[in-house]
Design an enzyme around this catalytic site. Structure first.
Site, mmCIF file in Angstrom:
data_model
loop_
_atom_site.group_PDB
_atom_site.id
_atom_site.type_symbol
_atom_site.label_atom_id
_atom_site.label_comp_id
_atom_site.label_asym_id
_atom_site.label_seq_id
_atom_site.Cartn_x
_atom_site.Cartn_y
_atom_site.Cartn_z
ATOM 1 N N LYS A 281 36.451 19.377 -55.044
ATOM 2 C CA LYS A 281 36.683 20.988 -54.441
ATOM 3 C C LYS A 281 35.230 21.129 -54.659
ATOM 4 O O LYS A 281 35.152 21.292 -55.857
ATOM 5 C CB LYS A 281 37.122 21.997 -53.567
ATOM 6 N N CYS B 42 51.285 25.906 -40.783
ATOM 7 C CA CYS B 42 51.310 25.556 -41.539
ATOM 8 C C CYS B 42 53.110 25.331 -42.531
ATOM 9 O O CYS B 42 53.472 26.730 -41.960
ATOM 10 C CB CYS B 42 51.280 26.565 -42.261
ATOM 11 N N CYS C 101 44.793 29.487 -50.366
ATOM 12 C CA CYS C 101 43.905 28.762 -48.023
ATOM 13 C C CYS C 101 42.792 29.673 -49.023
ATOM 14 O O CYS C 101 41.971 29.800 -48.191
ATOM 15 C CB CYS C 101 44.509 28.154 -47.703
HETATM 16 FE FE1 SRM Z 1 44.418 24.925 -47.826
HETATM 17 C C1 SRM Z 1 47.466 23.032 -47.819
HETATM 18 C C2 SRM Z 1 45.086 24.862 -44.349
HETATM 19 C C3 SRM Z 1 41.614 26.892 -47.939
HETATM 20 C C4 SRM Z 1 44.442 25.468 -51.824
HETATM 21 N N1 SRM Z 1 45.680 23.848 -46.520
HETATM 22 C C5 SRM Z 1 46.924 23.144 -46.869
HETATM 23 C C6 SRM Z 1 47.990 22.663 -45.764
HETATM 24 C C7 SRM Z 1 47.243 21.459 -45.334
HETATM 25 C C8 SRM Z 1 49.386 22.860 -45.876
HETATM 26 C C9 SRM Z 1 49.644 21.892 -45.713
HETATM 27 O O1 SRM Z 1 49.749 20.735 -47.362
HETATM 28 O O2 SRM Z 1 51.014 20.590 -45.501
HETATM 29 C C10 SRM Z 1 46.862 24.124 -44.788
HETATM 30 C C11 SRM Z 1 47.044 23.584 -43.176
HETATM 31 C C12 SRM Z 1 47.855 24.770 -42.185
HETATM 32 C C13 SRM Z 1 47.229 25.038 -40.775
HETATM 33 O O3 SRM Z 1 48.259 24.805 -39.888
HETATM 34 O O4 SRM Z 1 46.289 24.580 -40.655
HETATM 35 C C14 SRM Z 1 45.981 24.312 -45.630
HETATM 36 N N2 SRM Z 1 43.434 25.296 -47.220
HETATM 37 C C15 SRM Z 1 43.958 25.681 -45.342
HETATM 38 C C16 SRM Z 1 42.914 26.024 -44.278
HETATM 39 C C17 SRM Z 1 42.367 25.609 -42.832
HETATM 40 C C18 SRM Z 1 42.981 28.367 -44.364
HETATM 41 C C19 SRM Z 1 42.317 28.506 -43.548
HETATM 42 O O5 SRM Z 1 42.871 29.735 -42.556
HETATM 43 O O6 SRM Z 1 40.946 28.426 -43.449
HETATM 44 C C20 SRM Z 1 41.211 25.676 -45.054
HETATM 45 C C21 SRM Z 1 40.623 24.547 -44.907
HETATM 46 C C22 SRM Z 1 39.322 24.377 -45.578
HETATM 47 C C23 SRM Z 1 38.469 23.144 -45.385
HETATM 48 O O7 SRM Z 1 38.643 23.116 -44.281
HETATM 49 O O8 SRM Z 1 38.860 21.948 -46.183
HETATM 50 C C24 SRM Z 1 42.374 25.885 -46.992
HETATM 51 N N3 SRM Z 1 43.756 25.224 -48.764
HETATM 52 C C25 SRM Z 1 42.356 26.277 -49.345
HETATM 53 C C26 SRM Z 1 41.646 26.712 -49.903
HETATM 54 C C27 SRM Z 1 40.498 27.611 -50.335
HETATM 55 C C28 SRM Z 1 39.159 26.728 -50.075
HETATM 56 O O9 SRM Z 1 39.491 25.567 -50.736
HETATM 57 O O10 SRM Z 1 38.152 26.790 -50.784
HETATM 58 C C29 SRM Z 1 42.332 26.517 -51.250
HETATM 59 C C30 SRM Z 1 42.340 27.167 -52.609
HETATM 60 C C31 SRM Z 1 41.491 26.412 -53.637
HETATM 61 C C32 SRM Z 1 41.942 25.631 -53.760
HETATM 62 O O11 SRM Z 1 42.049 24.366 -53.722
HETATM 63 O O12 SRM Z 1 42.652 25.082 -55.542
HETATM 64 C C33 SRM Z 1 43.490 25.623 -50.264
HETATM 65 N N4 SRM Z 1 46.245 24.256 -49.364
HETATM 66 C C34 SRM Z 1 46.300 24.510 -50.569
HETATM 67 C C35 SRM Z 1 46.507 23.991 -51.674
HETATM 68 C C36 SRM Z 1 46.663 24.300 -53.282
HETATM 69 C C37 SRM Z 1 45.785 23.080 -53.955
HETATM 70 C C38 SRM Z 1 46.904 23.294 -55.234
HETATM 71 O O13 SRM Z 1 45.720 22.800 -55.443
HETATM 72 O O14 SRM Z 1 48.114 23.388 -55.891
HETATM 73 C C39 SRM Z 1 47.482 23.093 -50.443
HETATM 74 C C40 SRM Z 1 48.561 22.668 -51.252
HETATM 75 C C41 SRM Z 1 48.893 21.549 -51.766
HETATM 76 O O15 SRM Z 1 47.517 21.299 -52.069
HETATM 77 O O16 SRM Z 1 49.482 20.825 -51.693
HETATM 78 C C42 SRM Z 1 47.346 23.477 -49.237
HETATM 79 FE FE1 SF4 Z 2 49.525 27.451 -45.352
HETATM 80 FE FE2 SF4 Z 2 47.433 27.371 -46.883
HETATM 81 FE FE3 SF4 Z 2 48.447 29.789 -45.866
HETATM 82 FE FE4 SF4 Z 2 49.717 28.328 -48.145
HETATM 83 S S1 SF4 Z 2 47.978 29.547 -48.306
HETATM 84 S S2 SF4 Z 2 50.751 29.553 -45.872
HETATM 85 S S3 SF4 Z 2 49.830 26.181 -47.227
HETATM 86 S S4 SF4 Z 2 47.921 27.827 -44.315
#
Ligand code: SRM
Ligand code: SF4
Length: 566
Positions: free
Chosen positions: A213, A437, A480
């Site tokens: 990212k 999620c 997230c």
């Molecule tokens: Fe996220 C996984 C939603 C930003 C760290 N994230 C997920 C998933 C796809 C769940 C899954 O893997 O099955 C979620 C979908 C939920 C849904 O029903 O929509 C999800 N992430 C989101 C969003 C939609 C949250 C929101 O409410 O806005 C954001 C979408 C961003 C985008 O447009 O790309 C979102 N996720 C983030 C961020 C913030 C950022 O990027 O600035 C993070 C933390 C920063 C980082 O990456 O370290 C983030 N998401 C994660 C992680 C943990 C990653 C890790 O390093 O451990 C997961 C789980 C994974 O990847 O295994 C995850």
């Molecule tokens: Fe799902 Fe991301 Fe929220 Fe965890 S932090 S509940 S992965 S949307």
């Protein structure tokens, strides 16, 4: 020379990526399978690179099981929008698609992208085609690649902002995968008979070890949380010109309960580069991570761990080798806040921009508060731009005096012109969590608004209603909503129970610290009541809440990610 890969040593995903034939997998067959609403397991992984996740409605989980039905499968689709900028026409296109194929809402994400939820398998292709017809796409919005590139959200604000927006677009394009699988599968473009022709010069046949990212910030505003990203560029401005960028590496929020070796970490500034070097620096940092990131254990495969495992000096040296030149010494900069500055502002060419608070980033029509309808009509009536911010808000940008009046009228007509919003609510983020999620342990988006109302009662008593305090909630520790940078952070532990973290700062440069574990709502309010009263009574002038709780020893500052405790 072929290198033997010992698959037993690698995570299962490595083989899936390798065998996917450059992200094709068996997606075509999975989509055509009429027996189930789901796709094959390997395809659930590969489809992420195409911008979609298989999910199921968790609200219906028990009932479906009772009826011996398969889960109510559907997909989320994430649209790649570098810098979050779309035209009013594109907004209307997304609004149409949300009604035609999704759950009648749009989600504005924490990375300036759109998400559609609830798209069933048989509508996937039509939805992706609709997005592409609107000149947007979903390529690399998810998966082990560079994700949507963020930046300071308002190119209409000044020439500097326009410049970083353009750069975010260029970085995004430069780091896209080159496989033609997306165009074949979703857009029916000609199948390449000999797909061995596909090469990924940047990514190779197993792509990155994990997601990657990038964002660009323009001080004094840290509005896309530059230290939470694998790679952050901090614009250095002299005489109203961007002379280059400080380069910050190794941020990330993801962590896991019970696994101390998975922790949030802030990026470190390792040097400075000129604007002309940004693409090269981005590419080479990504390549260092590609070649040295952990491919055995996905819990340890983000670049933040590559850096902690090898040391920051090693990382810098390695980067310099890949670049063939050295980064310059970093330059001084100052951040004064994160989050968005809400309300109308005049930008370049005397045009106006409105930063509108969108609670939890959810654009929907509810109980006379018809935000979705209002934004649709605004989009149909103005030129300018719609800009998604990194804090789940929306900027209606670049509008004339006349259009400004129209926007205000339309918001009012649909019940959207908000009353006064507390400083706490203005600075809130909630991740999606339930019901879509699959990783959520607890509610976030559907719950934080009502919890904030209760905390506002405490704020009112203490005359703190207007005080800006950063509050964020996620339904699990993946982070997230970037909760570990909040002054008040909540992370879901189980249904109705949250860990409470305090002591992040208002400028997004300090991780918070666990204050209390597994709290119910009553316990949360009981914990916050005396601390907020103490803050109102005993803070020193201008002292922000996150700094106060550290000065008053409610928590100790977390200085390094590796020391972060759940
Ligand atoms: Fe996220 C996984 C939603 C930003 C760290 N994230 C997920 C998933 C796809 C769940 C899954 O893997 O099955 C979620 C979908 C939920 C849904 O029903 O929509 C999800 N992430 C989101 C969003 C939609 C949250 C929101 O409410 O806005 C954001 C979408 C961003 C985008 O447009 O790309 C979102 N996720 C983030 C961020 C913030 C950022 O990027 O600035 C993070 C933390 C920063 C980082 O990456 O370290 C983030 N998401 C994660 C992680 C943990 C990653 C890790 O390093 O451990 C997961 C789980 C994974 O990847 O295994 C995850
Ligand atoms: Fe799902 Fe991301 Fe929220 Fe965890 S932090 S509940 S992965 S949307």
């Amino acid at each position: 020379m072929t290198i033997e890969i010992n698959w037993n040593e690698l995570s299962e995903l490595e083989r899936i990526k390798y065998e996917s034939n450059f992200l094709r997998g068996t997606l075509v067959e999975s989509l055509a399978d009429p027996i189930t609403g789901s796709i094959a397991f390997a395809d659930t992984q590969i489809s992420k690179f195409h911008g979609m996740y298989q999910q199921f409605d968790r609200d219906l989980e028990k009932e479906r099981k009772r009826q011996k039905l398969e889960p109510a499968y559907s997909f989320l689709i994430r649209v790649r929008i570098p810098g979050g900028v779309v035209t009013p026409k594109q907004w209307v296109q997304m609004d149409d698609l949300s009604d035609q194929y999704a759950n009648h809402t749009l989600k504005l994400t924490t990375r300036q992208a759109f998400q559609l939820h609830g798209v069933i398998k048989t509508n996937l292709k039509k939805t992706i085609q609709g997005i592409n017809a609107g000149l947007m796409d979903t390529i690399a919005a998810c998966g082990d690649v560079n994700r949507n590139v963020m930046c300071h959200p308002n190119p209409a604000e000044s020439e500097l902002h326009a410049e970083v927006y353009e750069l975010s677009r260029l970085i995004s394009e430069h780091l896209l995968p080159s496989t033609t699988a997306y165009h074949e599968i979703w857009l029916d473009q000609k199948l390449i008979a000999d797909s061995k022709k596909d090469v990924e010069p940047l990514y190779g046949d197993r792509y990155l070890p994990r997601k990657f990212k990038i964002t660009i910030a323009i001080p004094p505003y840290n509005d896309s949380d530059v230290f939470s990203q694998d790679l952050g560029f901090i614009a250095i401005v002299e005489n109203n010109k961007i002379i280059g960028y400080n380069v910050a590496v190794g941020g990330g929020m993801g962590s896991t309960f019970g696994i101390p070796e998975a922790y949030p970490r802030l990026a470190e500034v390792i040097g400075f580069c000129t604007p002309e070097q940004v693409l090269d620096v981005s590419e080479k940092i990504l390549m260092v991570q590609r070649d040295h990131g952990n491919r055995q254990n996905r819990k340890r495969s983000r670049m933040k761990y590559t850096i902690d495992d090898h040391g920051i000096d090693w990382f810098k040296n390695e980067l310099h080798k890949y670049l063939g030149f050295e980064l310059q010494e970093p330059k001084p900069y100052v951040f004064t806040r994160n989050g968005d500055r809400l309300g109308w502002k005049k930008g370049k060419d005397s045009k106006w921009s409105l930063t509108l608070f969108v609670e939890g980033g959810r654009v929907a029509d509810r109980n006379g508060f018809n935000l979705k309808l209002a934004l649709r009509e605004i989009a149909q009536n103005i030129q300018g731009q719609f800009i998604l911010t990194g804090n789940q808000n929306l900027i209606i940008a670049n509008v004339s005096d006349f259009e400004k009046k129209k926007v205000n009228l339309l918001l009012k007509k649909h019940g959207v012109l908000p009353g006064e919003i507390s400083g706490l609510r203005q600075n809130s983020i909630a991740c999606v969590a339930l019901n879509t999620c699959g990783l959520a342990f607890a509610e976030a988006e559907r719950y934080l608004p009502s919890l904030i109302s209760k905390i506002e009662s405490i704020l009112n008593v203490n005359d703190l209603f207007k005080e800006e305090i950063v509050i964020r909630m996620t339904g699990c520790p993946n982070g997230c909503g970037r909760p570990y940078l909040a002054e008040i952070g909540f992370v879901g532990k189980s249904e109705g129970h949250y860990n409470l973290y305090l002591g992040g700062n208002f400028i997004g440069t300090r991780l918070n610290t666990l204050y209390k574990e597994t709290l119910t709502e009553d316990e949360i309010l009981a914990e916050l009541t005396p601390i907020l009263a103490d803050y109102a009574e005993n803070r020193i002038p201008e002292e922000k809440f996150g700094d106060f709780v550290i000065r008053k020893h409610y928590v100790k500052a977390t200085l390094k990610g590796i020391d972060f405790k759940h």
